[in-house]
Design a protein around this motif. Structure first.
Motif, PDB file in Angstrom:
ATOM      1  N   ARG A 143       0.833  -1.203   0.000  1.00  0.00           N
ATOM      2  CA  ARG A 143       0.000   0.000   0.000  1.00  0.00           C
ATOM      3  C   ARG A 143       0.873   1.260   0.000  1.00  0.00           C
ATOM      4  NH1 ARG A 143      -4.709   0.797   3.809  1.00  0.00           N
ATOM      5  NH2 ARG A 143      -5.126   2.214   2.083  1.00  0.00           N
ATOM      6  N   ALA A 144       1.993   1.212   0.690  1.00  0.00           N
ATOM      7  CA  ALA A 144       2.903   2.353   0.684  1.00  0.00           C
ATOM      8  C   ALA A 144       3.501   2.559  -0.711  1.00  0.00           C
ATOM      9  CB  ALA A 144       4.007   2.151   1.713  1.00  0.00           C
ATOM     10  N   ALA A 145       3.875   1.470  -1.380  1.00  0.00           N
ATOM     11  CA  ALA A 145       4.421   1.568  -2.733  1.00  0.00           C
ATOM     12  C   ALA A 145       3.372   2.124  -3.698  1.00  0.00           C
ATOM     13  CB  ALA A 145       4.908   0.201  -3.197  1.00  0.00           C
ATOM     14  N   GLU A 146       2.136   1.699  -3.536  1.00  0.00           N
ATOM     15  CA  GLU A 146       1.030   2.201  -4.348  1.00  0.00           C
ATOM     16  C   GLU A 146       0.869   3.706  -4.160  1.00  0.00           C
ATOM     17  OE1 GLU A 146      -2.927  -0.025  -4.562  1.00  0.00           O
ATOM     18  OE2 GLU A 146      -3.350   1.566  -3.103  1.00  0.00           O
ATOM     19  N   THR A 147       0.954   4.157  -2.917  1.00  0.00           N
ATOM     20  CA  THR A 147       0.831   5.584  -2.619  1.00  0.00           C
ATOM     21  C   THR A 147       1.998   6.368  -3.219  1.00  0.00           C
ATOM     22  OG1 THR A 147      -0.311   5.026  -0.559  1.00  0.00           O
ATOM     23  CG2 THR A 147       0.549   7.265  -0.759  1.00  0.00           C
ATOM     24  N   ALA A 148       3.195   5.809  -3.138  1.00  0.00           N
ATOM     25  CA  ALA A 148       4.364   6.464  -3.736  1.00  0.00           C
ATOM     26  C   ALA A 148       4.189   6.599  -5.245  1.00  0.00           C
ATOM     27  CB  ALA A 148       5.626   5.688  -3.397  1.00  0.00           C
ATOM     28  N   ASP A 149       3.615   5.590  -5.897  1.00  0.00           N
ATOM     29  CA  ASP A 149       3.363   5.673  -7.338  1.00  0.00           C
ATOM     30  C   ASP A 149       2.331   6.758  -7.648  1.00  0.00           C
ATOM     31  OD1 ASP A 149       5.174   3.686  -7.939  1.00  0.00           O
ATOM     32  OD2 ASP A 149       3.675   2.083  -7.987  1.00  0.00           O
ATOM     33  N   ALA A 150       1.328   6.891  -6.797  1.00  0.00           N
ATOM     34  CA  ALA A 150       0.333   7.952  -6.994  1.00  0.00           C
ATOM     35  C   ALA A 150       0.980   9.335  -6.858  1.00  0.00           C
ATOM     36  CB  ALA A 150      -0.804   7.794  -5.982  1.00  0.00           C
ATOM     37  N   ILE A 151       1.904   9.475  -5.923  1.00  0.00           N
ATOM     38  CA  ILE A 151       2.629  10.736  -5.758  1.00  0.00           C
ATOM     39  C   ILE A 151       3.472  11.027  -7.000  1.00  0.00           C
ATOM     40  CG2 ILE A 151       4.460  11.870  -4.434  1.00  0.00           C
ATOM     41  CD1 ILE A 151       3.342  10.342  -1.966  1.00  0.00           C
ATOM     42  N   ALA A 152       4.154   9.998  -7.504  1.00  0.00           N
ATOM     43  CA  ALA A 152       4.956  10.166  -8.714  1.00  0.00           C
ATOM     44  C   ALA A 152       4.076  10.597  -9.887  1.00  0.00           C
ATOM     45  CB  ALA A 152       5.693   8.871  -9.034  1.00  0.00           C
ATOM     46  N   TRP A 153       2.888  10.014  -9.992  1.00  0.00           N
ATOM     47  CA  TRP A 153       1.946  10.408 -11.042  1.00  0.00           C
ATOM     48  C   TRP A 153       1.554  11.876 -10.871  1.00  0.00           C
ATOM     49  CZ3 TRP A 153      -2.932  12.465 -10.752  1.00  0.00           C
ATOM     50  CH2 TRP A 153      -3.645  12.536 -11.955  1.00  0.00           C
ATOM     51  N   ALA A 154       1.237  12.280  -9.651  1.00  0.00           N
ATOM     52  CA  ALA A 154       0.827  13.664  -9.398  1.00  0.00           C
ATOM     53  C   ALA A 154       1.928  14.643  -9.813  1.00  0.00           C
ATOM     54  CB  ALA A 154       0.477  13.846  -7.928  1.00  0.00           C
ATOM     55  N   ARG A 155       3.167  14.250  -9.624  1.00  0.00           N
ATOM     56  CA  ARG A 155       4.277  15.147  -9.947  1.00  0.00           C
ATOM     57  C   ARG A 155       4.505  15.300 -11.448  1.00  0.00           C
ATOM     58  NH1 ARG A 155       7.913  13.354  -4.691  1.00  0.00           N
ATOM     59  NH2 ARG A 155       7.348  15.183  -3.446  1.00  0.00           N
ATOM     60  N   THR A 156       3.803  14.520 -12.261  1.00  0.00           N
ATOM     61  CA  THR A 156       3.883  14.693 -13.716  1.00  0.00           C
ATOM     62  C   THR A 156       2.862  15.706 -14.217  1.00  0.00           C
ATOM     63  OG1 THR A 156       2.272  12.943 -14.263  1.00  0.00           O
ATOM     64  CG2 THR A 156       4.578  12.279 -13.935  1.00  0.00           C
ATOM     65  N   ARG A 157       1.944  16.128 -13.371  1.00  0.00           N
ATOM     66  CA  ARG A 157       0.872  17.032 -13.792  1.00  0.00           C
ATOM     67  C   ARG A 157       1.333  18.485 -13.676  1.00  0.00           C
ATOM     68  NH1 ARG A 157      -4.749  15.196 -14.871  1.00  0.00           N
ATOM     69  NH2 ARG A 157      -5.241  17.302 -14.118  1.00  0.00           N
ATOM     70  N   PRO A 158       1.257  19.248 -14.754  1.00  0.00           N
ATOM     71  CA  PRO A 158       1.674  20.652 -14.681  1.00  0.00           C
ATOM     72  C   PRO A 158       0.769  21.515 -13.804  1.00  0.00           C
ATOM     73  CG  PRO A 158       0.698  20.153 -16.823  1.00  0.00           C
ATOM     74  CD  PRO A 158       0.864  18.844 -16.114  1.00  0.00           C
ATOM     75  N   ASP A 159      -0.473  21.061 -13.565  1.00  0.00           N
ATOM     76  CA  ASP A 159      -1.385  21.856 -12.730  1.00  0.00           C
ATOM     77  C   ASP A 159      -1.264  21.509 -11.252  1.00  0.00           C
ATOM     78  OD1 ASP A 159      -2.411  19.319 -13.154  1.00  0.00           O
ATOM     79  OD2 ASP A 159      -4.488  19.976 -13.455  1.00  0.00           O
ATOM     80  N   LEU A 160      -0.332  20.603 -10.903  1.00  0.00           N
ATOM     81  CA  LEU A 160      -0.091  20.252  -9.504  1.00  0.00           C
ATOM     82  C   LEU A 160       1.338  20.624  -9.126  1.00  0.00           C
ATOM     83  CD1 LEU A 160      -1.800  16.727  -9.340  1.00  0.00           C
ATOM     84  CD2 LEU A 160      -2.796  18.966  -8.789  1.00  0.00           C
ATOM     85  N   ASP A 161       1.492  21.096  -7.903  1.00  0.00           N
ATOM     86  CA  ASP A 161       2.790  21.534  -7.397  1.00  0.00           C
ATOM     87  C   ASP A 161       3.477  20.365  -6.690  1.00  0.00           C
ATOM     88  OD1 ASP A 161       4.974  22.704  -6.192  1.00  0.00           O
ATOM     89  OD2 ASP A 161       3.857  24.338  -5.254  1.00  0.00           O
ATOM     90  N   GLY A 162       4.491  19.801  -7.336  1.00  0.00           N
ATOM     91  CA  GLY A 162       5.184  18.647  -6.774  1.00  0.00           C
ATOM     92  C   GLY A 162       5.942  18.929  -5.504  1.00  0.00           C
ATOM     93  N   HIS A 163       6.097  20.206  -5.160  1.00  0.00           N
ATOM     94  CA  HIS A 163       6.790  20.577  -3.923  1.00  0.00           C
ATOM     95  C   HIS A 163       5.821  20.761  -2.753  1.00  0.00           C
ATOM     96  CE1 HIS A 163      10.515  21.040  -6.109  1.00  0.00           C
ATOM     97  NE2 HIS A 163       9.897  21.815  -6.984  1.00  0.00           N
ATOM     98  N   ARG A 164       4.533  20.677  -3.034  1.00  0.00           N
ATOM     99  CA  ARG A 164       3.524  20.820  -1.969  1.00  0.00           C
ATOM    100  C   ARG A 164       2.599  19.600  -2.007  1.00  0.00           C
ATOM    101  NH1 ARG A 164      -0.117  25.265  -2.255  1.00  0.00           N
ATOM    102  NH2 ARG A 164       0.294  25.453  -4.494  1.00  0.00           N
ATOM    103  N   ILE A 165       3.158  18.472  -1.645  1.00  0.00           N
ATOM    104  CA  ILE A 165       2.377  17.233  -1.590  1.00  0.00           C
ATOM    105  C   ILE A 165       2.288  16.776  -0.140  1.00  0.00           C
ATOM    106  CG2 ILE A 165       2.349  14.790  -2.192  1.00  0.00           C
ATOM    107  CD1 ILE A 165       3.336  15.503  -4.917  1.00  0.00           C
ATOM    108  N   GLY A 166       1.041  16.611   0.307  1.00  0.00           N
ATOM    109  CA  GLY A 166       0.797  16.127   1.657  1.00  0.00           C
ATOM    110  C   GLY A 166       0.007  14.836   1.634  1.00  0.00           C
ATOM    111  N   LEU A 167      -0.075  14.191   2.773  1.00  0.00           N
ATOM    112  CA  LEU A 167      -0.804  12.932   2.906  1.00  0.00           C
ATOM    113  C   LEU A 167      -1.920  13.090   3.922  1.00  0.00           C
ATOM    114  CD1 LEU A 167       2.256  10.498   3.265  1.00  0.00           C
ATOM    115  CD2 LEU A 167       1.027  11.055   1.155  1.00  0.00           C
ATOM    116  N   TRP A 168      -3.071  12.538   3.598  1.00  0.00           N
ATOM    117  CA  TRP A 168      -4.165  12.390   4.557  1.00  0.00           C
ATOM    118  C   TRP A 168      -4.495  10.902   4.618  1.00  0.00           C
ATOM    119  CZ3 TRP A 168      -8.681   9.829   4.548  1.00  0.00           C
ATOM    120  CH2 TRP A 168      -9.584  10.065   5.594  1.00  0.00           C
TER     121      TRP A 168
END
Length: 366
Positions: A143-168
């Motif tokens: 589950r942690a690896a899955e979450t890390a992959d989701a974060i990596a995906w988010a960091r490919t999006r130009p409309d998302l700030d890869g330096h401001r990623i938090g977890l809930w």
């Protein structure tokens, strides 16, 4: 020959009995029509009211995240206004077959984050809502690896700030959040809601709390603990599901899938990962409920305070909340809970919680 007055009286007497029922029917039909119109209007108003209260200040985009060779159906909930790049809160589910919205329960939180300038990213667990795989096949490391992959995906999006990623994350996410925050670079913050520390102690606490809640007699309590110990004995010696079924009465046994899920995860403990998070100084909001029957919040708070430095830890208690941060005054009545979910879903959460999410997250804006 009758006089005119007598003739009129006789005619009235003859016609009266026939006319009066028709008059009553007309009055009844008019009243029925008026009632139907009023009910239809009320239905329209209530439907509109429910739709209005279930409309959120969000733009939801359905996306696909690839992880471990499989595709997960996901939702990216963006602030309604602005082009970004937005910070993003990555959601980590608790136990069970949960979809991206958690049956719409997440949307008020997504809106709170959006009001703070953050998008939210959440996905259907494997095997849920078209996502490939089976969530019961996962370990907490998976589950942690899955979450890390989701974060990596988010960091490919130009409309998302890869330096401001938090977890809930909530509940079972207590074993996932620290792993991700300890190993994934650049996590800006963690929000941990009702997280557990140790799998075995959490399970025992939950068993006893539920028995106490329903006033179970001592004999039932002893039998439940005996079944639990029988199952644990099989786990400790590396036994099979067949061994487990032989040790536990069939009417109390879990499914094979659930057994295999527990066999992958029963040694989970968040302590060492929390220590690593503390070394990184990741800001953490720990949210605890006053009526939590799933997690021993006293143990959780003790370990978080011990492993995380005071400067990076914020602890909030909600005395009138259950494990999911729902307001106890609302959920104690099934009728009130249903009406609240339909007409005021934000009010399902205990007062102050959504405001706290907004306030905490705004701290990490530029």
């Amino acid at each position: 020959m009758l006089h005119t007055h007598e003739t009129e009286q006789e005619a009235e007497a003859q016609l009266g009995p026939a006319r009066r029922p028709r008059s009553r029917r007309r009055r009844f039909l008019r009243a029925l029509a008026a009632t139907a119109a009023a009910l239809s209007l009320a239905a329209v108003v209530l439907t509109g009211l429910a739709a209005w209260h279930n409309t959120y200040d969000l733009r939801e985009e359905h996306v696909v995240i690839h992880t471990g060779g499989r595709a997960l159906n996901a939702v990216l909930a963006l602030p309604h206004r602005g082009r970004g790049p937005f910070g993003v809160v990555v959601f980590v589910h608790g136990d069970g077959p949960i979809d991206a919205t958690h049956d719409t329960f997440y949307r008020p939180m997504w809106e709170a984050f959006a009001q703070a300038g953050y998008a939210s990213l959440s996905w259907n667990k494997p095997g849920v809502g078209g996502s490939a795989g089976n969530w019961l096949d996962q370990s907490m490391a998976d589950r942690a690896a899955e979450t890390a992959d989701a974060i990596a995906w988010a960091r490919t999006r130009p409309d998302l700030d890869g330096h401001r990623i938090g977890l809930w994350g909530a509940s079972q996410a207590g074993w996932v959040l620290p792993k991700v925050a300890a190993t994934t670079p650049g996590i800006r913050f963690v929000i941990a809601v009702s997280p557990a520390i140790n799998w075995l102690r959490q399970g025992r606490y939950n068993t006893l709390a539920e028995l106490t809640d329903r006033g179970a007699p001592p004999a039932e309590r002893d039998a439940a603990l005996a079944r639990r110990e029988a199952g644990l004995a099989v786990l400790r010696r590396g036994g099979t599901y067949a061994d487990y079924r032989a040790a536990v009465p069939s009417d109390r046994a879990m499914t094979a899938d659930r057994w295999h899920f527990i066999s992958r995860n029963w040694t989970s403990d968040a302590t060492s990962d929390l220590r690593a998070v503390g070394a990184r100084g990741v800001p953490t909001l720990l949210v605890l409920a006053g009526h939590d029957r799933n997690v021993d919040v006293a143990e959780t708070e003790t370990v978080y305070r011990r492993e995380l430095p005071p400067r990076s830890l914020q602890v909030e208690h909600y005395a009138q909340a259950d494990h999911g941060l729902a307001d106890l005054d609302v959920i104690r009545s099934e009728t009130r809970a249903f009406l609240t979910a339909v007409f005021a879903p934000r009010s399902l959460f205990t007062p102050g919680y959504l405001d706290s999410l907004r306030t905490f997250t705004r701290r990490f804006n530029p």
